[in-house]
Design a protein around this motif. Structure first.
Motif, PDB file in Angstrom:
ATOM      1  N   GLU A 175       0.881  -1.210   0.131  1.00 31.16           N
ATOM      2  CA  GLU A 175      -0.042   0.149   0.030  1.00 31.16           C
ATOM      3  C   GLU A 175       0.925   1.325  -0.049  1.00 31.16           C
ATOM      4  O   GLU A 175       0.410   2.278  -0.851  1.00 31.16           O
ATOM      5  N   GLN A 176       1.994   1.142   0.730  1.00 33.42           N
ATOM      6  CA  GLN A 176       2.951   2.319   0.779  1.00 33.42           C
ATOM      7  C   GLN A 176       3.795   2.478  -0.339  1.00 33.42           C
ATOM      8  O   GLN A 176       3.724   3.501  -1.095  1.00 33.42           O
ATOM      9  N   ARG A 178       2.473   1.720  -3.536  1.00 33.17           N
ATOM     10  CA  ARG A 178       1.349   2.384  -4.367  1.00 33.17           C
ATOM     11  C   ARG A 178       1.136   3.832  -4.272  1.00 33.17           C
ATOM     12  O   ARG A 178       1.019   4.594  -5.011  1.00 33.17           O
ATOM     13  N   PHE A 179       1.223   4.129  -2.775  1.00 31.91           N
ATOM     14  CA  PHE A 179       1.209   5.615  -2.455  1.00 31.91           C
ATOM     15  C   PHE A 179       2.265   6.425  -3.004  1.00 31.91           C
ATOM     16  O   PHE A 179       2.286   7.439  -3.528  1.00 31.91           O
ATOM     17  N   ASN A 182       1.959   6.698  -6.743  1.00 30.87           N
ATOM     18  CA  ASN A 182       0.996   7.682  -6.818  1.00 30.87           C
ATOM     19  C   ASN A 182       1.496   8.987  -6.929  1.00 30.87           C
ATOM     20  O   ASN A 182       0.872  10.085  -7.569  1.00 30.87           O
ATOM     21  N   ASN A 183       2.532   9.074  -6.074  1.00 30.81           N
ATOM     22  CA  ASN A 183       3.226  10.744  -6.054  1.00 30.81           C
ATOM     23  C   ASN A 183       4.254  10.643  -6.781  1.00 30.81           C
ATOM     24  O   ASN A 183       5.166  11.342  -6.385  1.00 30.81           O
TER      25      ASN A 183
END
Length: 241
Positions: A175-176, A178-179, A182-183
């Protein structure tokens, strides 16, 4: 179109007389997670080491941020996590984090904040002051990931980052990742875990030093008439024998 962060062009590499990379062409764009899969010894680790300039190509070229590699200044913008944990076992986790953070040029305020954030991410907050020699193998792996993420690098290269990590924490780590993507971070991950490959934007399948297939998980499943990336992997292995 997103900016290309790194690329290998016509990459060949031999160790003695053994060809370990054969005409590999690979690129990764900003904001993308690229997963490299393949059998053990297929050339995944050599691919990323050649991309970073840690191994010298016999033919072809490697570029990161439009700069030929190796280049020490460029490496400051790259977070690399190898298969083996480069930790000082006679120091505490915090001392390791401080040491590597200072090498990265981080000031004390941003470093202490990053330590808290990333030790929480890898679920090691309560072990921050413990000596690394008391850590299990999985804990050392998680600490290595926390160190890699400290300076919030623009480009992450992670060689089997979740080995020895329990499934629930693996979900949090992805999840991190992917975060970060996304940034607008670019991330390369090598993995033997096929459900992790499903989470990547692009998957490269390396077999016998060649990039056998490259595409989104859905594109590869369509190409190989498969329902999962694991099935893609198995069908590709059969085709190359």
């Amino acid at each position: 179109m997103q900016k290309i962060i790194a690329k290998l062009t016509n990459a060949d590499k031999k160790f003695d007389h053994l060809e370990v990379l054969k005409q590999v062409n690979l690129s990764i764009q900003q904001g993308t997670i690229l997963g490299l899969i393949g059998p053990s010894g297929s050339g995944k680790t050599t691919t990323i080491k050649c991309l970073m300039g840690m191994e010298k190509l016999d033919k072809g070229s490697a570029e990161v941020f439009s700069t030929p590699m190796p280049n020490r200044q460029i490496l400051k913008r790259v977070g690399y996590m190898g298969q083996t944990d480069a930790l000082y076992e006679n120091l505490s986790a915090k001392e390791n984090l401080l040491f590597f953070g200072q090498l990265m040029g981080m000031n004390n305020l941003e470093l202490n904040e990053a330590i808290k954030k990333n030790m929480s991410l890898v679920n090691l907050s309560e072990f921050t002051d413990k000596l690394v020699q008391t850590y299990s193998g999985g804990m050392k792996r998680r600490l290595s990931l926390a160190i890699t993420l400290l300076a919030n690098p623009e480009f992450l290269i992670l060689d089997e980052p979740t080995v020895g990590i329990d499934p629930s924490l693996r979900v949090e780590i992805w999840e991190q990742l992917r975060f970060l993507a996304n940034n607008q971070r670019a991330i390369i991950v090598t993995t033997h875990v096929m459900d992790e490959a499903e989470k990547c934007d692009v998957v490269g399948l390396i077999i016998d030093g060649q990039l056998f297939a490259l595409g989104t998980p859905e594109e590869l499943k369509t190409k190989f008439h498969a329902k999962t990336i694991e099935e893609v992997f198995l069908k590709a292995e059969v085709q190359t024998k």
